[in-house]
Design an enzyme around this catalytic site. Structure first.
Site, PDB file in Angstrom:
ATOM      1  CE  LYS A 198      63.174  71.822  42.116  1.00  0.00           C
ATOM      2  NZ  LYS A 198      63.260  72.630  43.351  1.00  0.00           N
ATOM      3  N   GLY A 219      73.317  77.958  46.117  1.00  0.00           N
ATOM      4  CA  GLY A 219      72.767  77.282  47.288  1.00  0.00           C
ATOM      5  C   GLY A 219      73.805  76.459  48.012  1.00  0.00           C
ATOM      6  CB  SER A 220      73.366  73.584  50.236  1.00  0.00           C
ATOM      7  OG  SER A 220      72.748  72.616  49.401  1.00  0.00           O
ATOM      8  N   GLY A 253      73.445  70.400  47.422  1.00  0.00           N
ATOM      9  CA  GLY A 253      72.560  70.605  46.276  1.00  0.00           C
ATOM     10  C   GLY A 253      73.333  70.875  45.000  1.00  0.00           C
ATOM     11  N   GLY A 254      74.325  71.739  45.087  1.00  0.00           N
ATOM     12  CA  GLY A 254      75.091  72.109  43.902  1.00  0.00           C
ATOM     13  C   GLY A 254      75.872  70.931  43.332  1.00  0.00           C
ATOM     14  CD  GLU A 279      78.759  81.839  41.287  1.00  0.00           C
ATOM     15  OE1 GLU A 279      78.728  82.764  42.101  1.00  0.00           O
ATOM     16  OE2 GLU A 279      79.007  81.979  40.075  1.00  0.00           O
ATOM     17  CB  CYS A 286      76.157  81.743  49.614  1.00  0.00           C
ATOM     18  SG  CYS A 286      75.825  83.066  48.468  1.00  0.00           S
ATOM     19  CD  GLU A 334      77.198  77.454  54.230  1.00  0.00           C
ATOM     20  OE1 GLU A 334      77.002  76.433  53.553  1.00  0.00           O
ATOM     21  OE2 GLU A 334      76.768  78.580  53.928  1.00  0.00           O
TER      22      GLU A 334
END
Lengths: 499, 499
Positions: free
Chosen positions: A160, A215-216, A219-220, A239, A275, A363
């Site tokens: 993607k 990613g975030s 999103g994950g 992750e 990250c 974060e």
């Protein structure tokens, strides 16, 4: 509908691409499913050749790719030129790991009086959906770690494309297509889809067998939930960004000025968009750690430009939320105001503010860090226990005789996937011993890693063959060991070269 | 509140135990969490001594335990006496696997000009919740495969006692407590809780780091959902009952009478209460497979007594549902009517009835099996693709020259965790090469196994140590290799005995 990327330095449109329709996504996954048995039967040597062909293709277009990437990410030509090399070398590394063959886990228990012959071998799971990250447009994107590991494991890949560098994504996909075609890989080995809905369709497509994401958190976890709602649930290896603590011991704080400079260098690297960015420093009280870090920030005076408007906005929001949670801005560098610019900042807070549920434990993606001073080992331990688990941590010590260090190593190793000593967490070498994933919520599968040789394991599933004729076994499990992989026979490890 | 078990032969109460209160569950988990660092630092040799002590304890009480188990399970003294031995030998096996040390995955990348030293090692995750199965009151229960693998990996264990053999569960726990105490294991190494709510509290307890379960789809998925709703999500390794297909090739059907007898022996073993019970046979049309199986069933005329009233009821319900879904009972042995007795039955259906969503694709736990005849390879392939994924499959062939076999092996290996050739799926040896878990929905983590050496991996998490002093590393990762485990150094495997 089309996806448009922007030049972060100006905020003006850069590249655009048509969204992949639902029907096209299903076609692409079907082609990948068609290629899966071919890849599963392909020797690691051939898989390595394919990976090397892609790597060569990347390097052949290094300058073009770095320029295109810089337009869409503003990460700078030097960094991006280097990242093309890194991505190419990662692909070669995963090819070497495939050829070594330990990932296949071939295990043979000969028949005994009471037990049948059992042969166990890890088999490629099938088509893998890869969601690239915005912050590493080469190393963790279309042809990054996840794609490299999946292909090396013998799985077709459908990426993607990240909308923030959609132009670069399609160009990389083109290069990969050409390289794979020339190297003899079957149609369906690799493809790319564009658009938010296409990503959802991809995870829901019955032919997809695993998802890899960097990613975030938001999103994950969204992908993880989506996959858990499938009729056939598949693993999501996400992750995700975390606060990645830096702990400075009393001995380690002797030269606080140089520690502060290193910390600033690490948390402002790539405009703080790693990250593994260290988001919090715990230093002994009385070391003026926050002031030292503030001074180092002023000296370096970074001018962060973020990958997207959303990220730039979230830096401002995050700063406000951290202040609301009891942190105080010690110093900051204001945003330039151009494009997706954002401030850099150092905050401090009382260590007692690090309580479960506090915004300070989460974060703030960007060039922002929090400094807390601890009084004694008990207060430090309590603060570390309150932190969410992270991908990585740094322990800054005074050297081998540091009395605080051993207990802190033990404690940190229970909270993170990697502990760096007297080094910063932002550098992540791709190597045999690397571990990128950490405990929940930093990683959806805590034992997984997106970087390093163990990354291939995500895309393999063991199958035991009981009393099967040799010719019916998958090639690496056959008695003649045609791929010369290490094996365990009757419980005893046998190196590939010995057999 | 108390939990009461019953004698399945009469339906009368057998044993009872008090439910563990919420506060007690939390205390038990806290003790386990306290023991976790001690276990993590315990050498595999010592862990093996603890496991051997438990094994010796089981065997020292073999007759008493088998009798108690027979009262609560009606599985028969012979089978249960043998199962005590098996459970003891499993514990010893996991101890040997621990001492071999490959499960620790020690990987060392020395420092280079461009990369730091990295040392990666698998660390015990911490307290593990084990949900035992009703159908193997020794081998998959309180001191079964999951407990053995978790202790061998260095993790404390808290078992949720199965209500159907709650008396036996507590007696086994007593034996384990005594053995562990005598062997020098710390308090908190092992404990047991009783009651449905206690099981829920256990999965929700923050100190629990992983869940292992063997049993029904509904039970396993309920635990999986519960763990996914935790603030800190933890993995649930649920290996669940499935339909486990048997495929007979044309060559394999030459002596259909003996195939049918073997099939009946397998699907009626333990009253059909195996998670690897073959629930469906696909045989070539014209072989009269259903009639042959029916004849073999009449000849063996089993008298199933089920573990619980719920299971006995579900056999009747399952038979009705299968008939509603288009299957026809070819022959059956009626339930005796005593206690938790249930019928045994053979059904047949047209292969076209094996459509996604059909009840025929799901397990009917008990001595019930479905036979379908296929016309050609295409029809067989279509039917197999329609089946849910399973733990295991059997392929009955005519031998090495069987032209159908290679393609069927490949197809079955994508649907299950183990393919047995000319053998039945019900026997599951504990061995280095065993694989018990299969793809979803047979297993919540398809790459996991509850049986065999790889079972330890479920309870370990890799951590990378970057540029750490040798003395700060976990023992197995230290340069001197005190536990003499196999390691990978600079990408090269080095056997434990060589280093």
């Amino acid at each position: 509908m089309s996806v448009v990327s922007h030049d972060p330095r100006t905020g003006l449109p850069a590249e655009s691409a048509e969204e992949t329709t639902t029907a096209e996504v299903l076609n692409i996954v079907q082609r990948a499913a068609g290629a899966a048995p071919v890849l599963a039967a392909t020797s690691p040597h051939d898989l390595r050749e394919w990976l090397r062909a892609i790597a060569d293709g990347l390097e052949a277009h290094q300058d073009e790719l770095a320029r295109l990437a810089d337009t869409e990410t503003a990460l700078g030509l030097d960094r991006l030129t280097g990242e093309v090399n890194r991505a190419a070398n990662q692909l070669r590394f995963y090819g070497d790991v495939a050829v070594e063959g330990s990932h296949l886990g071939v295990t043979i228990d000969p028949r005994t009086d009471t037990t049948p012959e059992l042969v166990r071998v890890n088999r490629p799971v099938g088509p893998v959906a890869v969601f690239g990250a915005s912050n590493f447009p080469f190393a963790f994107s279309v042809l990054g770690n996840d794609t490299g590991a999946a292909l090396a494991a013998g799985c077709p890949v459908v990426v993607k494309a990240h909308p923030a560098h959609v132009g670069l994504s399609l160009r990389q996909a083109e290069i990969a297509h050409q390289a794979l075609l020339a190297a003899g890989a079957p149609t369906g080995t690799f493809d790319v889809v564009v658009g938010h809905q296409a990503g959802i369709n991809l995870v829901q497509a019955p032919g997809i067998t695993a998802v890899a994401f960097t990613g975030s958190q938001s999103g994950g976890l969204a992908l993880w939930r989506l996959a858990n709602e499938r009729e056939t649930v598949i693993p999501v290896y996400a992750e995700m960004g975390t606060v990645n603590p830096v702990v400075v011991t009393r001995d380690g704080s002797r030269d606080m000025g140089s520690v502060a400079a290193g910390f600033v260098g690490s948390f402002t690297l790539g405009s703080g968009q790693f990250c593994t960015k260290p988001g919090i420093m715990l230093a002994p009280r009385g070391t003026h750690a926050a002031q030292e870090v503030a001074a180092a920030l002023r000296a370096s005076s970074p001018t962060p430009v973020m990958l997207t408007r959303a990220i730039a906005d979230s830096v401002e929001t995050g700063l406000r939320e951290m202040e609301d949670a009891g942190a105080v801005v010690v110093d900051h560098v204001a945003a330039s105001g151009e494009g997706w610019s954002a401030p850099a900042a150092v905050l401090r807070a009382d260590v007692s503010a690090l309580r479960p549920g506090s915004r300070l434990l989460e974060e703030c993606f960007g060039a922002v860090a929090l400094v807390c001073e601890y009084d004694g080992d008990d207060e430090l331990r309590e603060a570390l226990c309150a932190l969410q688990s992270s991908l990585a941590a740094s322990l800054i010590t005074g050297g081998e005789d540091d009395a605080q260090a051993p207990a802190l190593m033990e404690l940190l190793s229970r909270k993170v996937g990697r502990v760096a000593v007297n080094e910063w967490p932002t550098g992540v070498a791709f190597a045999w011993a690397q571990q990128h994933g950490g405990p929940w919520p930093s990683t959806s599968v805590a034992s997984a890693t997106s970087v390093g040789a163990a990354g291939l394991a995500r895309f393999l599933r063991p199958v035991a063959f009981q009393s099967a004729h040799d010719a019916w076994l998958p090639t690496p499990a056959q008695a003649a060991n045609p791929w010369r992989v290490p094996r365990r026979i009757g419980g005893r490890l046998v190196l590939g070269t010995d057999s």
